[in-house]
Design a protein around this motif. Structure first.
Motif, PDB file in Angstrom:
ATOM      1  N   ILE A  47       0.340  -1.187   0.705  1.00 19.55           N
ATOM      2  CA  ILE A  47       0.085   0.055   0.006  1.00 19.55           C
ATOM      3  C   ILE A  47       0.829   1.101  -0.031  1.00 19.55           C
ATOM      4  O   ILE A  47       0.507   2.078  -0.844  1.00 19.55           O
ATOM      5  N   TYR A  51       1.482   4.088  -3.168  1.00 18.72           N
ATOM      6  CA  TYR A  51       1.305   5.472  -2.613  1.00 18.72           C
ATOM      7  C   TYR A  51       2.024   6.454  -3.186  1.00 18.72           C
ATOM      8  O   TYR A  51       2.550   7.602  -4.326  1.00 18.72           O
ATOM      9  N   HIS A 109       1.739  -1.140   9.442  1.00 19.03           N
ATOM     10  CA  HIS A 109       0.136  -1.228   9.250  1.00 19.03           C
ATOM     11  C   HIS A 109       0.206   0.157   9.536  1.00 19.03           C
ATOM     12  O   HIS A 109      -0.520   1.014   8.903  1.00 19.03           O
ATOM     13  N   ALA A 112       0.759   2.582   6.572  1.00 20.02           N
ATOM     14  CA  ALA A 112      -0.208   2.239   5.786  1.00 20.02           C
ATOM     15  C   ALA A 112      -1.812   3.082   6.090  1.00 20.02           C
ATOM     16  O   ALA A 112      -2.344   3.096   4.864  1.00 20.02           O
ATOM     17  N   GLU A 113      -1.233   3.008   6.591  1.00 18.29           N
ATOM     18  CA  GLU A 113      -3.587   3.816   7.350  1.00 18.29           C
ATOM     19  C   GLU A 113      -2.445   5.249   7.194  1.00 18.29           C
ATOM     20  O   GLU A 113      -3.660   6.043   7.345  1.00 18.29           O
ATOM     21  N   VAL A 115      -1.007   6.205   5.048  1.00 20.51           N
ATOM     22  CA  VAL A 115      -1.025   6.731   3.433  1.00 20.51           C
ATOM     23  C   VAL A 115      -2.667   6.485   2.732  1.00 20.51           C
ATOM     24  O   VAL A 115      -2.716   7.710   1.903  1.00 20.51           O
ATOM     25  N   GLN A 116      -3.169   5.783   3.615  1.00 18.21           N
ATOM     26  CA  GLN A 116      -4.220   5.911   3.297  1.00 18.21           C
ATOM     27  C   GLN A 116      -5.385   6.872   3.784  1.00 18.21           C
ATOM     28  O   GLN A 116      -6.270   6.936   2.868  1.00 18.21           O
ATOM     29  N   GLN A 117      -5.372   7.550   4.220  1.00 16.42           N
ATOM     30  CA  GLN A 117      -5.999   8.839   4.945  1.00 16.42           C
ATOM     31  C   GLN A 117      -5.311   9.635   3.831  1.00 16.42           C
ATOM     32  O   GLN A 117      -5.958  10.458   3.797  1.00 16.42           O
ATOM     33  N   GLN A 119      -4.638   9.491   1.085  1.00 19.24           N
ATOM     34  CA  GLN A 119      -4.993   8.949  -0.483  1.00 19.24           C
ATOM     35  C   GLN A 119      -6.747  10.257  -0.381  1.00 19.24           C
ATOM     36  O   GLN A 119      -7.200  10.217  -0.849  1.00 19.24           O
ATOM     37  N   LEU A 120      -7.002   9.683   0.994  1.00 21.91           N
ATOM     38  CA  LEU A 120      -8.711  10.371   1.303  1.00 21.91           C
ATOM     39  C   LEU A 120      -8.753  11.085   1.246  1.00 21.91           C
ATOM     40  O   LEU A 120      -9.711  12.588   1.137  1.00 21.91           O
TER      41      LEU A 120
END
Length: 122
Positions: A47, A51, A109, A112-113, A115-117, A119-120
């Motif tokens: 993930i 990114y 982990h 990854a969290e 990076v996902q934030q 992206q949002l």
């Protein structure tokens, strides 16, 4: 070419090299020898690497050049993440420093969290 080997068995016809894709073939052989793969075994690392690849331009020689990290025991994704956190791929310094903290502490982990934030928020 005659006889060869310890017991004198025939070696067979000489091998003719073609130069259609010499670098790709050479890199593939090296990658197999070093157990270098495209994807990390860790979904979290994948993930983060995706990114980084979406937000940075990887140099054309990324997989061939040692300055982006060792290949032995690493995957392409691992090298992307490490090269980014050590400032070799450019990108946003705040993101890089935060990811560096996570990677250094082996908190993939959390990385990854994070990076996902991001992206949002894009």
């Amino acid at each position: 070419l005659g006889k060869g080997g310890a017991r004198g068995e025939a070696l067979g016809p000489p091998v003719r090299l073609t130069f259609d894709e010499p670098l790709k073939t050479e890199r593939t052989a090296i990658h197999k020898l070093l157990h270098y793969s495209e994807q990390s075994a860790s979904p979290a690392t994948r993930i983060v690497a995706r990114y980084i690849e979406d937000h940075c331009v990887l140099p054309a020689d990324f997989d061939a050049h040692h300055k982006y990290g060792p290949k032995s025991g690493a995957s392409h994704d691992d090298r992307v993440v490490r090269a980014f956190v050590y400032g070799l791929l450019g990108g946003d310094d705040n993101t890089r420093l935060r990811l560096k903290k996570y990677v250094k502490n082996r908190q993939f982990h959390q990385a990854a969290e994070f990076v996902q934030q991001l992206q949002l928020d894009d």
